[in-house]
Design an enzyme around this catalytic site. Structure first.
Site, mmCIF file in Angstrom:
data_model
loop_
_atom_site.group_PDB
_atom_site.id
_atom_site.type_symbol
_atom_site.label_atom_id
_atom_site.label_comp_id
_atom_site.label_asym_id
_atom_site.label_seq_id
_atom_site.Cartn_x
_atom_site.Cartn_y
_atom_site.Cartn_z
ATOM 1 N N TYR A 92 0.805 -1.210 0.000
ATOM 2 C CA TYR A 92 0.000 0.000 0.000
ATOM 3 C C TYR A 92 0.845 1.269 0.000
ATOM 4 O O TYR A 92 0.313 2.367 -0.094
ATOM 5 C CB TYR A 92 -0.933 0.025 1.218
ATOM 6 N N CYS A 93 2.149 1.107 0.131
ATOM 7 C CA CYS A 93 3.037 2.257 0.321
ATOM 8 C C CYS A 93 3.941 2.494 -0.881
ATOM 9 O O CYS A 93 4.037 3.615 -1.389
ATOM 10 C CB CYS A 93 3.870 2.031 1.579
ATOM 11 N N GLY A 133 9.966 7.588 4.107
ATOM 12 C CA GLY A 133 10.806 6.396 4.166
ATOM 13 C C GLY A 133 10.850 5.747 5.541
ATOM 14 O O GLY A 133 9.918 5.787 6.306
ATOM 15 N N LYS A 227 2.661 2.529 19.870
ATOM 16 C CA LYS A 227 1.436 2.301 19.113
ATOM 17 C C LYS A 227 1.796 1.471 17.885
ATOM 18 O O LYS A 227 2.762 1.782 17.181
ATOM 19 C CB LYS A 227 0.802 3.626 18.686
ATOM 20 N N MET A 261 -5.945 3.837 2.491
ATOM 21 C CA MET A 261 -6.088 5.165 1.893
ATOM 22 C C MET A 261 -5.422 5.215 0.523
ATOM 23 O O MET A 261 -4.427 4.529 0.272
ATOM 24 C CB MET A 261 -5.449 6.216 2.816
ATOM 25 N N ARG A 331 3.641 18.910 7.964
ATOM 26 C CA ARG A 331 4.655 17.965 7.512
ATOM 27 C C ARG A 331 5.728 18.672 6.696
ATOM 28 O O ARG A 331 5.418 19.529 5.874
ATOM 29 C CB ARG A 331 4.007 16.866 6.647
ATOM 30 N N ASP A 596 -14.895 21.793 -23.255
ATOM 31 C CA ASP A 596 -14.737 20.366 -22.987
ATOM 32 C C ASP A 596 -15.930 19.570 -23.495
ATOM 33 O O ASP A 596 -15.775 18.474 -24.053
ATOM 34 C CB ASP A 596 -14.562 20.146 -21.485
#
Length: 626
Positions: A92-93, A133, A227, A261, A331, A596
């Site tokens: 998933y990463c 990472g 956790k 996600m 972040r 469009d």
């Protein structure tokens, strides 16, 4: 770049921006091989000496305006990526085709990470989490943590790590000595064979060794908040929900189940997502007394427990029940970009501003000392207390941080939109600015912040309000402007190059995409509301009170041989700034939608004559195009 508010920097109460509890005298840190510049050492306060609650309240300063958004969310939690590299390849990463790592010169150095950490702590950040990472693969991770850990004397309370646990057990003792207070450990399966499938690597035993080591250290008082994060994917590991809950039967572990996600390259689809409610149902089938416990204000997870169990269970419900209203997180990516929302794709570069005085080169230990970066952060806190002028470098960086935070939305998009949004892969959510798949060339990246240009006209602020006296670009300060009713009307034209669109629309036909008139009107309204996301210096959250969009068919004539569409948009608000840009953006949104929807029969259409027709309100009063 000049300040968001000039008066702020000359006001003695600017101390509210520098929430530093202890202000040490500036000393030049000594360098050492393979290490960052150390924060000057100070003797820690006596553990038994605590200020009274009354004195603490009297000395407390309002939270930094730079880290407070327009929804009054105070961002006191900073996540910093320290590497792009990872020793796992989770499904998933990491995209299946892999990623190209950025050149080392593009990534933040340890002195740069320490400088930014010091700056954010000076503004009131109390919690820093190092991520990747995989942060433990960084060679100097322990010395870096030692230097950041010393910011406790300046107000830092928590230094945490997000890790996959593969290498953690080898470095854990040194990290705790450096000030580590919390570990979020990613583990998606308790089956060693399944672990290898999901991570594409071996290492399950090493992860469990790290968990056991944390629990052992906590028994002797280490106090590490542990956790375990588990991303639940239907058909992959959803059958392991109950075994994870069982981990907390006799151990003080909090397992947090995370809804799957969408990120770039992870092939997300709704069918794979196992929702929070489904997880609850699975657990309550075996443990009917599974109960909710009180969460803290800024918790990302919804916390539960099984009565009698030592551990707890949390649910991170980003997809089905967002927690945006209490978000306090910012972040910094490993290439130095500030990202105000995990699911947002807008970023601003802090790295380039830090390096500007070093000729654009990465800041090493010597450069850090020569530029006295840590000293200027500490001096800025003192100067603001005394009403002095804060160093230009810190002002510029804080202005950019403040503008990015102020543009943070009330909440991220919903599930239907998130799956189609372009965002970094999860492995790079705290890494490089764009994802470059293997085998593809890297396009040139552009700075996210406008820079001064030698060709800028020598206009005064009155002529060009988005320019400061020093000719740098900023968002105009509007706090002193009066609130008035403001209205703006704009127009544009879509001219056809053949008769086919005219014939279709005149006969009331719809295209295969739907009703051109209705969809274009809706697009114009939506565009007006999203103007601050498109035009960099427009103020967000101005409180639009009305948008009217008219899309009318124009017969063929002297100005258009084959007919045209006239688009007119009016936008109104009651506020401190005008809505001219919102009106023009609305016309363009509607016009582009017309193009469009009709391009299948006319690719030669021309959108032109975008113009403001009228504006009312504000200092310039009523203006009408002649």
């Amino acid at each position: 770049m000049a300040g968001l508010c000039k008066r702020f920097w000359s006001c003695p109460r600017a101390a509210r921006q520098w929430s530093v509890q202890t202000r040490p005298q500036s000393t030049r840190a000594a360098s050492r091989p393979n290490a960052t510049v150390a924060v000057p050492d100070l003797p820690p306060p006596h553990p038994l000496t605590k200020p009274s609650k009354l004195s603490t309240l009297k000395s407390a300063k309002p939270f930094s305006e730079f880290l407070t958004d327009t929804f009054n969310r105070q961002h006191d939690y900073l996540r910093i990526s320290v590497t792009e590299r990872c020793n796992l390849r989770c499904l998933y990463c990491m995209p299946e085709e892999g990623i190209d790592l950025s050149p080392s010169a593009k990534l933040l150095t340890s002195p740069e990470i320490l400088y930014l950490s010091s700056l954010f702590v000076s503004q009131g950040v109390t919690k820093i989490r190092l991520t990747g990472g995989e942060p433990t693969v960084r060679k100097d991770i322990v010395p870096l943590m030692q230097d950041i850990g010393k910011l406790r004397q300046n107000g830092l309370r928590e230094l945490c790590l997000t890790t996959n646990g593969i290498s953690l057990h080898r470095k854990l003792d040194s990290m705790v000595e450096a000030g580590l207070t919390g570990v979020n450990l990613s583990l998606d399966t308790l089956d060693p064979f399944q672990f290898q499938i999901m991570t594409r690597r071996k290492g399950f035993d090493a992860v469990m060794k790290s968990i056991d080591r944390i629990l052992e250290m906590n028994k002797v008082g280490a106090g590490i908040k542990l956790k375990i994060n588990c991303v639940v994917m239907r058909g992959m590991n959803d059958r392991e929900i109950l075994p994870f809950v069982e981990m907390g039967r006799e151990k003080p572990i909090e397992v947090r189940f995370i809804e799957y996600m969408p990120f770039g390259g992870n092939k997300w689809n709704q069918g794979k997502m196992f929702s929070y409610q489904e997880m609850l149902d699975v657990i309550r089938e075996k443990y009917p007394t599974f109960e909710k416990v009180a969460d803290h204000k800024n918790d990302t997870s919804k916390t539960y427990r099984v009565p009698g169990f030592e551990g707890r269970v949390g649910f991170i419900t980003s997809m089905t029940h967002n927690f945006c209203g209490t978000c306090n997180r910012l972040r910094i990516t490993s290439d130095g970009n500030l990202k105000v929302c995990l699911f947002g794709n807008s970023e601003v570069s802090l790295r380039d501003i830090i390096r500007k005085e070093n000729g654009g080169s990465p800041i090493d230990v010597d450069a850090m000392n020569n530029l006295q970066l840590l000293e200027t952060v500490q001096n800025a806190a003192r100067l603001s207390d005394e009403g002095g002028l804060v160093n230009e470098r810190e002002r510029e960086i804080l202005d950019i941080i403040g503008m990015a935070v102020k543009r943070k939305k009330a909440k991220h998009a919903g599930m239907a939109q998130l799956k189609d949004m372009k965002n970094r892969p999860m492995i790079l959510i705290v890494s490089q600015t764009r994802l470059y798949h293997s085998g593809r060339s890297k396009p040139e990246t552009k700075d996210c912040i406008p820079r001064p240009s030698p060709s800028l006209p020598t206009a005064s602020d009155a002529d060009l309000p988005h320019l400061t006296p020093s000719k740098t670009v900023h968002m105009t300060q509007i706090t002193e402007k009066p609130e008035t009713k403001r209205v703006a009307t704009a127009a544009c034209t879509v001219s056809f190059s053949n008769s086919r669109p005219w014939d279709i629309l005149r006969e009331g036909q719809t295209t295969h995409k739907g009703d051109v008139f209705s969809v274009a009107r809706i697009a114009g309204i939506m565009a007006a509301k999203r103007t601050p996301d498109i035009v960099p210096l427009c103020h967000p959250g101005i409180g639009i009170t009305g948008v009217e969009v008219s899309v009318e068919l124009v017969e063929p004539g002297p100005n258009s041989d084959h007919g045209a569409m006239d688009v007119v948009a009016s936008v109104s608000c009651f506020g401190r700034t005008g809505v001219e840009m919102e009106a023009m953006t609305a016309t363009m949104g509607a016009a582009l939608t017309v193009y469009d929807m009709l391009k299948a029969v006319d690719k030669g259409m021309v959108i032109d004559s975008v113009r403001l027709l009228e504006k009312q309100g504000g200092k310039s009063g009523h203006w009408v195009r002649e």
